[in-house]
Design a protein around this motif. Sequence first.
Motif, PDB file in Angstrom:
ATOM      1  N   GLN A  22     -11.697  12.918  21.035  1.00  0.00           N
ATOM      2  CA  GLN A  22     -10.536  12.949  20.154  1.00  0.00           C
ATOM      3  C   GLN A  22      -9.265  13.257  20.917  1.00  0.00           C
ATOM      4  OE1 GLN A  22     -11.567  15.717  16.963  1.00  0.00           O
ATOM      5  NE2 GLN A  22     -11.625  13.952  15.573  1.00  0.00           N
ATOM      6  N   LEU A  23      -8.235  12.517  20.563  1.00  0.00           N
ATOM      7  CA  LEU A  23      -6.920  12.779  21.122  1.00  0.00           C
ATOM      8  C   LEU A  23      -6.361  14.033  20.433  1.00  0.00           C
ATOM      9  CD1 LEU A  23      -4.625  11.496  22.918  1.00  0.00           C
ATOM     10  CD2 LEU A  23      -3.768  10.475  20.814  1.00  0.00           C
ATOM     11  N   PRO A  24      -5.989  15.061  21.203  1.00  0.00           N
ATOM     12  CA  PRO A  24      -5.444  16.271  20.559  1.00  0.00           C
ATOM     13  C   PRO A  24      -4.187  15.938  19.743  1.00  0.00           C
ATOM     14  CG  PRO A  24      -5.904  16.654  22.881  1.00  0.00           C
ATOM     15  CD  PRO A  24      -6.050  15.188  22.658  1.00  0.00           C
ATOM     16  N   ARG A  26      -1.627  17.706  19.210  1.00  0.00           N
ATOM     17  CA  ARG A  26      -0.374  18.089  19.880  1.00  0.00           C
ATOM     18  C   ARG A  26       0.078  17.009  20.852  1.00  0.00           C
ATOM     19  NH1 ARG A  26      -2.226  19.195  24.763  1.00  0.00           N
ATOM     20  NH2 ARG A  26      -4.344  20.010  24.934  1.00  0.00           N
ATOM     21  N   LEU A  27      -0.902  16.329  21.464  1.00  0.00           N
ATOM     22  CA  LEU A  27      -0.548  15.275  22.413  1.00  0.00           C
ATOM     23  C   LEU A  27       0.046  14.085  21.670  1.00  0.00           C
ATOM     24  CD1 LEU A  27      -2.770  14.304  25.439  1.00  0.00           C
ATOM     25  CD2 LEU A  27      -1.382  12.623  24.261  1.00  0.00           C
ATOM     26  N   LEU A  28      -0.606  13.725  20.565  1.00  0.00           N
ATOM     27  CA  LEU A  28      -0.091  12.616  19.766  1.00  0.00           C
ATOM     28  C   LEU A  28       1.296  12.947  19.232  1.00  0.00           C
ATOM     29  CD1 LEU A  28      -0.554   9.856  18.455  1.00  0.00           C
ATOM     30  CD2 LEU A  28      -1.642  11.027  16.540  1.00  0.00           C
ATOM     31  N   GLY A  30       3.409  14.943  20.520  1.00  0.00           N
ATOM     32  CA  GLY A  30       4.352  14.918  21.637  1.00  0.00           C
ATOM     33  C   GLY A  30       4.815  13.505  21.953  1.00  0.00           C
ATOM     34  N   VAL A  31       3.881  12.575  21.900  1.00  0.00           N
ATOM     35  CA  VAL A  31       4.235  11.174  22.164  1.00  0.00           C
ATOM     36  C   VAL A  31       5.180  10.662  21.082  1.00  0.00           C
ATOM     37  CG1 VAL A  31       3.328   8.815  22.210  1.00  0.00           C
ATOM     38  CG2 VAL A  31       2.147  10.625  23.455  1.00  0.00           C
ATOM     39  N   LEU A  32       4.821  10.905  19.838  1.00  0.00           N
ATOM     40  CA  LEU A  32       5.634  10.376  18.743  1.00  0.00           C
ATOM     41  C   LEU A  32       7.030  11.012  18.739  1.00  0.00           C
ATOM     42  CD1 LEU A  32       2.934  10.172  15.911  1.00  0.00           C
ATOM     43  CD2 LEU A  32       3.695   8.390  17.490  1.00  0.00           C
ATOM     44  N   GLN A  34       8.672  11.703  21.263  1.00  0.00           N
ATOM     45  CA  GLN A  34       9.473  11.118  22.348  1.00  0.00           C
ATOM     46  C   GLN A  34       9.902   9.675  22.082  1.00  0.00           C
ATOM     47  OE1 GLN A  34       8.309  11.997  26.540  1.00  0.00           O
ATOM     48  NE2 GLN A  34       6.591  13.028  25.583  1.00  0.00           N
ATOM     49  N   LEU A  35       9.351   9.065  21.057  1.00  0.00           N
ATOM     50  CA  LEU A  35       9.679   7.654  20.813  1.00  0.00           C
ATOM     51  C   LEU A  35      11.180   7.406  20.645  1.00  0.00           C
ATOM     52  CD1 LEU A  35       6.817   6.359  18.479  1.00  0.00           C
ATOM     53  CD2 LEU A  35       6.953   6.377  20.970  1.00  0.00           C
ATOM     54  N   PRO A  36      11.870   8.234  19.841  1.00  0.00           N
ATOM     55  CA  PRO A  36      13.297   7.932  19.662  1.00  0.00           C
ATOM     56  C   PRO A  36      14.077   7.941  20.972  1.00  0.00           C
ATOM     57  CG  PRO A  36      12.552   9.510  18.018  1.00  0.00           C
ATOM     58  CD  PRO A  36      11.437   9.376  19.018  1.00  0.00           C
ATOM     59  N   THR A  38      12.754   7.108  23.889  1.00  0.00           N
ATOM     60  CA  THR A  38      12.157   6.171  24.845  1.00  0.00           C
ATOM     61  C   THR A  38      12.481   4.748  24.418  1.00  0.00           C
ATOM     62  OG1 THR A  38      10.337   7.745  25.162  1.00  0.00           O
ATOM     63  CG2 THR A  38      10.014   5.501  26.001  1.00  0.00           C
ATOM     64  N   PHE A 243      10.148  17.213  32.777  1.00  0.00           N
ATOM     65  CA  PHE A 243       8.989  16.644  32.094  1.00  0.00           C
ATOM     66  C   PHE A 243       8.783  15.187  32.519  1.00  0.00           C
ATOM     67  CE2 PHE A 243       6.978  14.351  28.612  1.00  0.00           C
ATOM     68  CZ  PHE A 243       5.870  15.144  28.385  1.00  0.00           C
ATOM     69  N   GLY A 244       7.581  14.894  32.942  1.00  0.00           N
ATOM     70  CA  GLY A 244       7.253  13.525  33.319  1.00  0.00           C
ATOM     71  C   GLY A 244       7.416  13.218  34.788  1.00  0.00           C
TER      72      GLY A 244
ATOM     73  N   GLU B  14       8.703   2.641  14.622  1.00  0.00           N
ATOM     74  CA  GLU B  14       7.971   3.802  15.128  1.00  0.00           C
ATOM     75  C   GLU B  14       6.775   4.162  14.241  1.00  0.00           C
ATOM     76  OE1 GLU B  14      10.726   6.994  15.731  1.00  0.00           O
ATOM     77  OE2 GLU B  14      12.010   5.803  17.042  1.00  0.00           O
ATOM     78  N   GLY B  25      -5.745   5.980  19.792  1.00  0.00           N
ATOM     79  CA  GLY B  25      -5.534   7.120  20.676  1.00  0.00           C
ATOM     80  C   GLY B  25      -6.815   7.809  21.117  1.00  0.00           C
ATOM     81  N   ASP B  26      -7.731   8.008  20.163  1.00  0.00           N
ATOM     82  CA  ASP B  26      -8.980   8.697  20.515  1.00  0.00           C
ATOM     83  C   ASP B  26      -9.730   7.951  21.618  1.00  0.00           C
ATOM     84  OD1 ASP B  26      -8.447  10.606  18.652  1.00  0.00           O
ATOM     85  OD2 ASP B  26      -9.883   9.875  17.158  1.00  0.00           O
ATOM     86  N   HIS B  29      -7.949   8.082  24.970  1.00  0.00           N
ATOM     87  CA  HIS B  29      -8.088   9.399  25.603  1.00  0.00           C
ATOM     88  C   HIS B  29      -9.508   9.603  26.136  1.00  0.00           C
ATOM     89  CE1 HIS B  29      -7.190  13.445  26.613  1.00  0.00           C
ATOM     90  NE2 HIS B  29      -7.914  13.994  25.664  1.00  0.00           N
ATOM     91  N   GLN B  47      -1.007  10.363  27.528  1.00  0.00           N
ATOM     92  CA  GLN B  47       0.363  10.483  27.022  1.00  0.00           C
ATOM     93  C   GLN B  47       1.271   9.455  27.687  1.00  0.00           C
ATOM     94  OE1 GLN B  47       1.788  14.414  26.591  1.00  0.00           O
ATOM     95  NE2 GLN B  47       3.921  13.891  26.655  1.00  0.00           N
ATOM     96  N   GLN B  48       1.141   9.346  29.009  1.00  0.00           N
ATOM     97  CA  GLN B  48       1.987   8.391  29.713  1.00  0.00           C
ATOM     98  C   GLN B  48       1.645   6.964  29.296  1.00  0.00           C
ATOM     99  OE1 GLN B  48       4.641   9.419  31.686  1.00  0.00           O
ATOM    100  NE2 GLN B  48       5.131   7.273  31.263  1.00  0.00           N
ATOM    101  N   LEU B  51       3.192   6.190  25.934  1.00  0.00           N
ATOM    102  CA  LEU B  51       4.639   5.956  26.058  1.00  0.00           C
ATOM    103  C   LEU B  51       4.928   4.615  26.735  1.00  0.00           C
ATOM    104  CD1 LEU B  51       5.869   9.548  26.974  1.00  0.00           C
ATOM    105  CD2 LEU B  51       6.387   8.274  24.893  1.00  0.00           C
ATOM    106  N   TRP B  54       4.377   1.890  24.185  1.00  0.00           N
ATOM    107  CA  TRP B  54       5.560   1.784  23.312  1.00  0.00           C
ATOM    108  C   TRP B  54       6.712   1.096  24.050  1.00  0.00           C
ATOM    109  CZ3 TRP B  54       7.927   1.873  18.812  1.00  0.00           C
ATOM    110  CH2 TRP B  54       9.289   2.155  18.746  1.00  0.00           C
TER     111      TRP B  54
END
Lengths: 295, 182
Positions: A22-24, A26-28, A30-32, A34-36, A38, A243-244, B14, B25-26, B29, B47-48, B51, B54
């Motif tokens: 499972q994707l955590p 918090r990670l998802l 965090g990605v979402l 950052q979309l605006p 990116t 970051f990054g 978005e 995502g699952d 990952h 994560q990278q 992004l 996207w």
Amino acid sequence: MSGSDRSTDRIVRAWLEGGVTQLPDRLLDGVLDQLPATRQRQPFRLARRFSHMSSSLRYSLAAAAAVVVIGGGAYLFAGGNVGAPASTASPTPTEIATPTPTPDHPADLLPEADVPLEPGTYFVSQELGAGVARVIMTVPDGWTSHESWYVYREPILSAGNGVSFGPQQPIKLVHPDPCTSTSVVVGDSVDDLVTALIDTPMHDGVDPIDIGVSGYAGKEVHISSDAAIDVETCSGAHVSPWFGRWVLPGTEQTLWILDVEGNRLVIDATAEPGADATQRAELRQVLESIQIEFS
Amino acid sequence: MDIDHVVRAQSGDEEAFALLAVSHGDRLHAVAHRILRDLELAEDATQQALLNIWRDLPKLRDPARFEAWAYRLLVRACYAEGRRSQSWKPGLRLLPADEPVRDSEMDVVHDRDQLERGFRRLSIDHRAVVVLHHYLDLPLERVADVLDIPLGTVRSRLYYAMRGMRAALDADARPAAREVAQ
């Protein structure tokens, strides 16, 4: 396939079933989040349009670009090696002497693959605000492209003796301590980022230098990570100025932080601790060759 | 429907991308974790990759190929993560013991440590082929498509990777003193 092969396949398959599935959240999240910030990369319309132009039109545009550079009062500063400015005194600006690209050698888009580059003039397209910035650079022999993004001499983060050059993705979070994941949010202006960087122990203490590239004003800032950092003790086992971005301990970065039509553009010239004088001189040469077009 | 979400996300929607990220995502990952064998590196790579997906979606010409393309970007992110991390030292960190392993297979997975060590000796190139084929169950032709490499190269990498894994299993019977040099 032998019985032994089948048995190995079965064991490996069973073993691979173990592990996260499972994707955590918090990670998802965090990605979402950052979309605006990116920007999506559109297909390289500018590159295609440029490559399909007639030679005469290219010549005209290149000449026009030269006029913009000089007419805009753009200037660069003669600099020493990356990360080792010789003086803290205010430097005297010197005008760009040799604008590039020349009509005979129009800029090429950096290749997507990691391939050695012929010496010449290349560009990187970077989404910036509502437009696209084209960072044009002249690269000497021995450099390699990376995914239409940046150029390097010796791979960065492998043997620790590489240098690389290219624009950075938008920087929103700066790490006051590159060894921790604690971060501060920075505003969108050039000064916001400069202030955030010089407040960190990475900053070399030299006042930021005013610069101008192709008529766009900005600052040159030098930062470096402490060579004595033990990355194993750092959060995520990374040394990360923002970051990054990950660097090795002892890495020196010369940053050109520019205001391009109200958008912040960061150019990062990185020298790892093992980079020799020739590499550093070439890095500076590439840095000082750049021009910026925005549309 | 995925394709609809892909098309919408390509034009900057978005919310549509969020739906894609949730549905894929699952899996992304999980693949990153199996390739890199390190939770933190896998999180960074995933994560990278998300992004990058996207950012580069507008350049995807065929929305129907989204999944394969997404895995390609993920594997690239794994390469980058492997290169970036100086701390990436094979053989130092094992999967947490409480992670699920099918009980019926426990008898054959008699030494996960040996498998872990064998896998960590492989390059990212070889690991990616093993994971895409043996974990995602992709046919070799699709592995070649995802990684954008010739089918022969996929076969070759899989052969050498599995030979390495078999050697690791064989080493299980040897004295422990021979297994120290990681």
